[in-house]
Design a protein around this motif. Structure first.
Motif, mmCIF file in Angstrom:
data_model
loop_
_atom_site.group_PDB
_atom_site.id
_atom_site.type_symbol
_atom_site.label_atom_id
_atom_site.label_comp_id
_atom_site.label_asym_id
_atom_site.label_seq_id
_atom_site.Cartn_x
_atom_site.Cartn_y
_atom_site.Cartn_z
ATOM 1 N N SER A 84 0.818 -1.212 0.000
ATOM 2 C CA SER A 84 0.000 0.000 0.000
ATOM 3 C C SER A 84 0.853 1.264 0.000
ATOM 4 O O SER A 84 0.435 2.303 -0.516
ATOM 5 N N ILE A 85 2.045 1.176 0.566
ATOM 6 C CA ILE A 85 2.960 2.331 0.538
ATOM 7 C C ILE A 85 3.394 2.601 -0.900
ATOM 8 O O ILE A 85 3.384 3.742 -1.380
ATOM 9 N N TYR A 88 0.593 4.128 -2.975
ATOM 10 C CA TYR A 88 0.456 5.572 -2.753
ATOM 11 C C TYR A 88 1.552 6.334 -3.498
ATOM 12 O O TYR A 88 1.288 7.354 -4.147
ATOM 13 N N GLN A 89 2.779 5.853 -3.425
ATOM 14 C CA GLN A 89 3.880 6.548 -4.089
ATOM 15 C C GLN A 89 3.661 6.612 -5.599
ATOM 16 O O GLN A 89 3.989 7.618 -6.238
ATOM 17 N N LYS A 129 11.008 -1.055 6.254
ATOM 18 C CA LYS A 129 9.805 -0.423 6.797
ATOM 19 C C LYS A 129 9.549 -0.867 8.233
ATOM 20 O O LYS A 129 9.141 -0.061 9.082
ATOM 21 N N ASP A 313 1.755 -0.395 6.776
ATOM 22 C CA ASP A 313 0.918 0.092 5.697
ATOM 23 C C ASP A 313 1.110 1.583 5.452
ATOM 24 O O ASP A 313 1.877 2.265 6.146
ATOM 25 N N PHE A 314 0.397 2.080 4.456
ATOM 26 C CA PHE A 314 0.516 3.474 4.043
ATOM 27 C C PHE A 314 0.258 4.434 5.202
ATOM 28 O O PHE A 314 0.994 5.419 5.386
ATOM 29 N N ALA A 317 3.075 4.595 7.732
ATOM 30 C CA ALA A 317 4.289 5.198 7.184
ATOM 31 C C ALA A 317 4.169 6.708 7.008
ATOM 32 O O ALA A 317 5.145 7.438 7.224
ATOM 33 N N TYR A 318 2.974 7.201 6.653
ATOM 34 C CA TYR A 318 2.855 8.592 6.251
ATOM 35 C C TYR A 318 1.960 9.448 7.144
ATOM 36 O O TYR A 318 2.103 10.673 7.151
#
Length: 413
Positions: A84-85, A88-89, A129, A313-314, A317-318
């Motif tokens: 999922s990261i 998104y990128q 990660k 997951d996204f 991370a963000y």
């Protein structure tokens, strides 16, 4: 001057096709699409491929209908390696676009059992990660840092797109035509009712936010001790509820004293699995015998929780460093081991999807009006719009849920 966001794309789309390496690996990517196609049992995904041709994935049973323009094969490489990261990128880089990303995320959620591997990082990427996520663990110092990262973005940011009551958790809609503010009041009233308190009783609120629950509880004759680690939220809440409540910058692990009841609304997601026992210990210590704790929590499907917990997951991370959604079954076992009986569970995931949709509409309007503080650039705005869509799709697809429940401390005989 910030450029307005399009309804369908994050940044300018990448040139169609990608580089020579992506084109050379196209046969591998087509096999990846074959696996995704086989895994979509419900709903469909119509893809425009980098070479301009169209392909339908799924379409066997009713479900979410998603449309994606895959501008570059590199997007699938990011998905395969980064989960999922990486996806998104790829969106942020314009490697895929969609007129409605929410439908895509709902499609993935609806087919989570079959598509789980596609949304998980692998290999060295996963190890890196995990290391970064471990460095964001929620010990006392880490919790303050992680809360500051998300909640101290500024009251001027959140007030632009939350309801007027500044409630940053799922509303509870009694009727589809309710305003968001009315539905948030429904939710807060339901939490207060679960505390089983009377005028004059004192409630500990773990994660007091901007004070919306405290305001209601004080208006109904209770006193409130609200704890938070956000300096921005504390300042707002103190101005909002100047009497009948006190707000302190206190870690839940450091709470002392006993209370008639505890309220905690979507705070447990910021605790982290390692600290669930400490969180429940704090509730058990704070409650008087027979006291009620009213919780609202976001849960991840128990059947796939271990896979989720082993990954990053996204959102982790963000958006929410150190965060983790709850396993209802695992939390219930821990609660009952501490003499807290688990009662009156109610789930309302579709209401969270609607809450997120309305937040996103307000967020988009604020961006279009150039109303956000000037220190937030387009990368930040795009990230937050993606986050709101990602969460909405998760609730619509059923992979995540929101639950209210009551914990009752056993009385000593």
């Amino acid at each position: 001057m910030h450029a307005p966001l399009s309804q369908s794309i994050s940044n300018d789309p990448a040139p169609r096709g990608g580089g020579w390496l992506s084109r050379a690996l196209a046969p591998f990517f087509r096999r990846q699409l074959d696996r995704i196609d086989a895994a979509i049992a419900r709903g469909s995904l119509t893809l425009t491929l980098p070479d301009g041709t169209a392909r339908l994935l799924g379409g066997r049973e009713e479900g979410p209908v998603a449309v994606v323009d895959l501008r570059s094969w590199r997007a699938l490489l990011r998905l395969a390696v980064g989960g999922s990261i990486g996806w998104y990128q790829a969106w942020a880089s314009g490697e895929w676009t969609s007129p409605d990303p929410v439908a895509l995320f709902a499609l993935f959620g609806s087919n989570r059992a079959e598509l789980a591997r596609q949304a998980r990082a692998t290999g060295p990427s996963l190890r890196i990660k995990r290391l970064i996520h471990a460095m964001r663990r929620n010990d006392r110092r880490g919790s303050r840092r992680n809360i500051h990262f998300h909640y101290d973005l500024g009251n001027d940011f959140y007030r632009l797109w939350l309801d007027p009551g500044m409630t940053y958790s799922s509303a509870l809609f009694a009727a589809p035509d309710q305003s968001l503010e009315e539905a948030q009041q429904e939710k807060l009233a339901a939490i207060l009712a679960r505390t089983a308190t009377r005028p004059g009783d004192e409630i500990l609120e773990i994660g007091s936010g901007w004070g919306s629950f405290a305001e209601l509880a004080v208006r109904e004759g209770r006193t409130v001790h609200g704890i938070t680690l956000s300096t921005e939220q504390k300042a707002w809440a103190e101005t909002r509820v100047p009497r009948g409540a006190r707000f302190t910058l206190t870690d839940y692990r450091d709470v002392t004293g006993s209370y008639d009841a505890v309220a905690s609304i979507e705070m447990a997601e910021a605790v982290g699995r390692e600290y669930w026992p400490a969180y429940l210990d704090a509730i058990a210590r704070a409650l008087k015998p027979g006291g009620h704790a009213a919780l609202q929590i976001i849960t991840f499907d128990d059947a796939f929780f271990e896979d989720y917990a082993a990954n990053v997951d996204f959102i982790q991370a963000y958006v929410f460093p150190g965060g983790m959604l709850l396993s209802e079954a695992r939390l219930k076992t821990l609660a009952e081991a501490r003499g807290l009986s688990w009662r009156d569970r109610v789930s309302f995931g579709p209401d969270y999807a609607e809450t997120l949709r309305r937040w996103r509409e307000a967020f988009d309007a604020a961006v279009e009006a150039h109303a956000l503080p000037e220190n937030f650039d387009n990368i930040f705005k795009n990230l937050w719009r993606y986050y709101l869509m990602y969460c909405e799709g998760g609730f619509r697809g059923g992979g995540i849920d929101v639950v209210q429940l009551t914990l009752v401390k056993e009385e000593r005989i």
